[in-house]
Design a protein around this motif. Structure first.
Motif, mmCIF file in Angstrom:
data_model
loop_
_atom_site.group_PDB
_atom_site.id
_atom_site.type_symbol
_atom_site.label_atom_id
_atom_site.label_comp_id
_atom_site.label_asym_id
_atom_site.label_seq_id
_atom_site.Cartn_x
_atom_site.Cartn_y
_atom_site.Cartn_z
ATOM 1 N N VAL A 180 0.856 -1.191 0.000
ATOM 2 C CA VAL A 180 0.000 0.000 0.000
ATOM 3 C C VAL A 180 0.891 1.240 0.000
ATOM 4 N N GLY A 181 0.688 2.112 -0.970
ATOM 5 C CA GLY A 181 1.398 3.382 -1.023
ATOM 6 C C GLY A 181 0.474 4.499 -0.586
ATOM 7 N N GLY A 182 0.898 5.286 0.399
ATOM 8 C CA GLY A 182 0.034 6.317 0.949
ATOM 9 C C GLY A 182 0.577 7.716 0.766
ATOM 10 N N ALA A 183 -0.182 8.691 1.268
ATOM 11 C CA ALA A 183 0.261 10.077 1.281
ATOM 12 C C ALA A 183 1.525 10.205 2.126
ATOM 13 N N GLU A 184 2.234 11.311 1.936
ATOM 14 C CA GLU A 184 3.484 11.573 2.668
ATOM 15 C C GLU A 184 4.510 10.459 2.471
ATOM 16 N N LYS A 185 4.449 9.789 1.299
ATOM 17 C CA LYS A 185 5.439 8.786 0.882
ATOM 18 C C LYS A 185 5.467 7.522 1.749
ATOM 19 N N HIS A 186 4.409 7.269 2.515
ATOM 20 C CA HIS A 186 4.360 6.054 3.334
ATOM 21 C C HIS A 186 4.143 4.821 2.456
ATOM 22 N N ILE A 187 4.833 3.736 2.800
ATOM 23 C CA ILE A 187 4.608 2.437 2.169
ATOM 24 C C ILE A 187 4.367 1.415 3.277
ATOM 25 N N SER A 188 3.275 0.658 3.154
ATOM 26 C CA SER A 188 2.974 -0.409 4.107
ATOM 27 C C SER A 188 3.009 -1.735 3.360
ATOM 28 N N ILE A 189 3.886 -2.635 3.822
ATOM 29 C CA ILE A 189 4.048 -3.945 3.197
ATOM 30 C C ILE A 189 3.378 -4.985 4.086
ATOM 31 N N ILE A 190 2.511 -5.810 3.483
ATOM 32 C CA ILE A 190 1.752 -6.801 4.234
ATOM 33 C C ILE A 190 2.026 -8.193 3.669
ATOM 34 N N ASP A 191 2.342 -9.123 4.562
ATOM 35 C CA ASP A 191 2.483 -10.532 4.210
ATOM 36 C C ASP A 191 1.106 -11.167 4.379
ATOM 37 N N LEU A 192 0.501 -11.604 3.276
ATOM 38 C CA LEU A 192 -0.862 -12.118 3.328
ATOM 39 C C LEU A 192 -0.972 -13.462 4.054
ATOM 40 N N ASN A 193 0.163 -14.063 4.412
ATOM 41 C CA ASN A 193 0.109 -15.207 5.320
ATOM 42 C C ASN A 193 -0.323 -14.762 6.711
ATOM 43 N N ASN A 194 -0.104 -13.475 6.989
ATOM 44 C CA ASN A 194 -0.501 -12.874 8.267
ATOM 45 C C ASN A 194 -1.149 -11.524 7.957
ATOM 46 N N PRO A 195 -2.358 -11.556 7.337
ATOM 47 C CA PRO A 195 -2.911 -10.355 6.700
ATOM 48 C C PRO A 195 -3.408 -9.266 7.654
ATOM 49 N N GLN A 196 -3.563 -9.585 8.939
ATOM 50 C CA GLN A 196 -4.187 -8.626 9.840
ATOM 51 C C GLN A 196 -3.205 -7.651 10.473
ATOM 52 N N GLN A 197 -1.935 -7.740 10.069
ATOM 53 C CA GLN A 197 -0.988 -6.760 10.595
ATOM 54 C C GLN A 197 0.009 -6.368 9.517
ATOM 55 N N ILE A 198 0.595 -5.193 9.674
ATOM 56 C CA ILE A 198 1.577 -4.692 8.717
ATOM 57 C C ILE A 198 2.913 -5.381 8.984
ATOM 58 N N PHE A 199 3.481 -5.976 7.946
ATOM 59 C CA PHE A 199 4.777 -6.643 8.058
ATOM 60 C C PHE A 199 5.885 -5.606 8.219
ATOM 61 N N LYS A 200 5.800 -4.521 7.441
ATOM 62 C CA LYS A 200 6.837 -3.496 7.516
ATOM 63 C C LYS A 200 6.303 -2.171 6.988
ATOM 64 N N ASN A 201 6.537 -1.102 7.737
ATOM 65 C CA ASN A 201 6.280 0.250 7.248
ATOM 66 C C ASN A 201 7.586 0.842 6.760
ATOM 67 N N ALA A 202 7.527 1.534 5.631
ATOM 68 C CA ALA A 202 8.736 2.119 5.057
ATOM 69 C C ALA A 202 8.393 3.453 4.405
#
Length: 368
Positions: A180-202
């Motif tokens: 997911v790419g968001g405003a203010e250049k945020h990127i949220s990476i999600i591992d769908l093996n564990n879909p209910q939490q963000i794997f890494k914010n960058a």
């Protein structure tokens, strides 16, 4: 001469420069949208193309892969502009989201649509995903309300809601990767093996606002495009990122515009344009970028090379997609709103074109 008769590889390898004739035989989709085109999506099972538009409609077209002949197959509506439309994994349904804050599901067989989800803000992107070890199918929707929600299509309540750092501007998934790419250049990476939490914010590796994201077919990384005519090649694994990750300039005019190799060029003045759409070839893993400058190009990230540049179409390209075999490349000639409402004109085109891809345009070149 059939639409795809020129798709076999040629012995000669033309240069990556455009000669102006590459798009002459491209086919126009009949009875296209009446307003800006926001998204294109091919069925994974057959040559059916879904087109989402600011005219509040999603249109589905049936395409003959041999002749390029096409006709409308179905249509359904939202209450406001539609920003995203994507197919189910079995090709029987289409999910969509838009400015009316709704997530809708359309059944191709029954020709019925239903609301399966709702957000507190416009829905920017939707994707069909497979979650967990059991590959449970769900719809993921990202919104300007700063949430990502999962829907199982049988309940009005989301399966799960993830709070995101910012509004969603772009989103894509492949295999068990959701980015997911968001405003203010945020990127949220999600591992769908564990879909209910963000794997890494960058943070985006690019300097300016995120415009587009597309995950690699292997699901091990993603390409990200920004409003400054740059594209970043990213990997989830840190060691892969250190070895293979980079960013390059594209969709620029004047100065040091993008060169034939994907390497940074000198910082002389140039005009930069938003990278509106990135699409990966399903077989070769090469990819396209398309921009507000009115051009699209094909690239090889592994060889850091531009494979093919195409002529300027003199209007912004708002969306692109390859079909399931990679033999057809669809692109939308349509206003992308990058310069606000005042630049949009009544005579601005809203056209979807079909380009028969040639191997020499899109296949990785042999290493010398």
């Amino acid at each position: 001469m059939s639409f795809l008769s020129n798709s076999t590889s040629s012995a000669s390898t033309p240069s990556s420069a455009a000669n102006g004739k590459e798009l002459v035989n491209d086919i126009t989709i009949n009875n296209g949208p009446e307003d800006s085109i926001s998204d294109l999506s091919f069925s994974p099972k057959q040559d059916l193309l879904a087109v989402a538009s600011w005219d509040k409609k999603v249109r589905i077209y049936e395409i003959d892969p041999n002749s390029g002949n096409n006709q409308g197959r179905a249509l359904f509506e939202h209450d406001a502009p539609v920003f995203s439309a994507r197919w189910s994994l079995d090709g029987t349904k289409i999910v969509s989201g838009g400015a009316d804050k709704q997530v809708k599901l359309f059944d191709l067989q029954t020709q019925q649509s239903q609301q399966i989800g709702i957000h507190d803000g416009p829905v920017k992107a939707v994707r069909y995903v497979e979650c967990g070890p059991s590959n449970t199918q769900a719809v993921a929707s990202g919104s300007w309300d700063k949430t990502l929600k999962y829907w199982d299509m049988r309940s009005p309540q989301p399966i799960a809601t993830i709070q995101l750092p910012e509004r969603v501007y772009a989103m894509d998934s492949s295999q068990k990767l959701l980015v997911v790419g968001g405003a203010e250049k945020h990127i949220s990476i999600i591992d769908l093996n564990n879909p209910q939490q963000i794997f890494k914010n960058a943070q985006s590796p690019l300097k300016w606002q995120t415009r587009s994201i597309c995950c690699y077919p292997l699901g091990n990384g993603f390409a990200i495009g920004s409003i400054e005519g740059r594209c970043g090649i990213q990997y989830v694994n840190e060691s892969d990122q250190t070895k293979f990750g980079f960013a390059f300039k594209c969709h620029r005019t004047g100065g040091a515009a993008a060169s034939s190799a994907l390497r940074s060029s000198t910082n002389s003045p140039s005009r930069a344009y938003p990278v509106n759409s990135i699409s990966f070839h399903p077989t070769y893993g090469t990819f396209s970028t398309a921009g507000s400058d009115g051009t699209f190009s094909f690239w090889d990230k592994d060889a850091k090379q531009k494979l093919k540049a195409f002529p300027n179409l003199n209007c912004t390209i708002s969306a692109t997609v390859f079909n399931s075999t990679g033999s057809i490349f669809a692109y939308a000639m349509s206003y992308d709103w990058s310069q606000g409402y005042s630049v949009n004109r009544p005579d601005y085109p809203n056209i979807v074109k079909l380009h028969a891809t040639k191997d020499e345009e899109i296949k990785p070149k042999k290493k010398r």
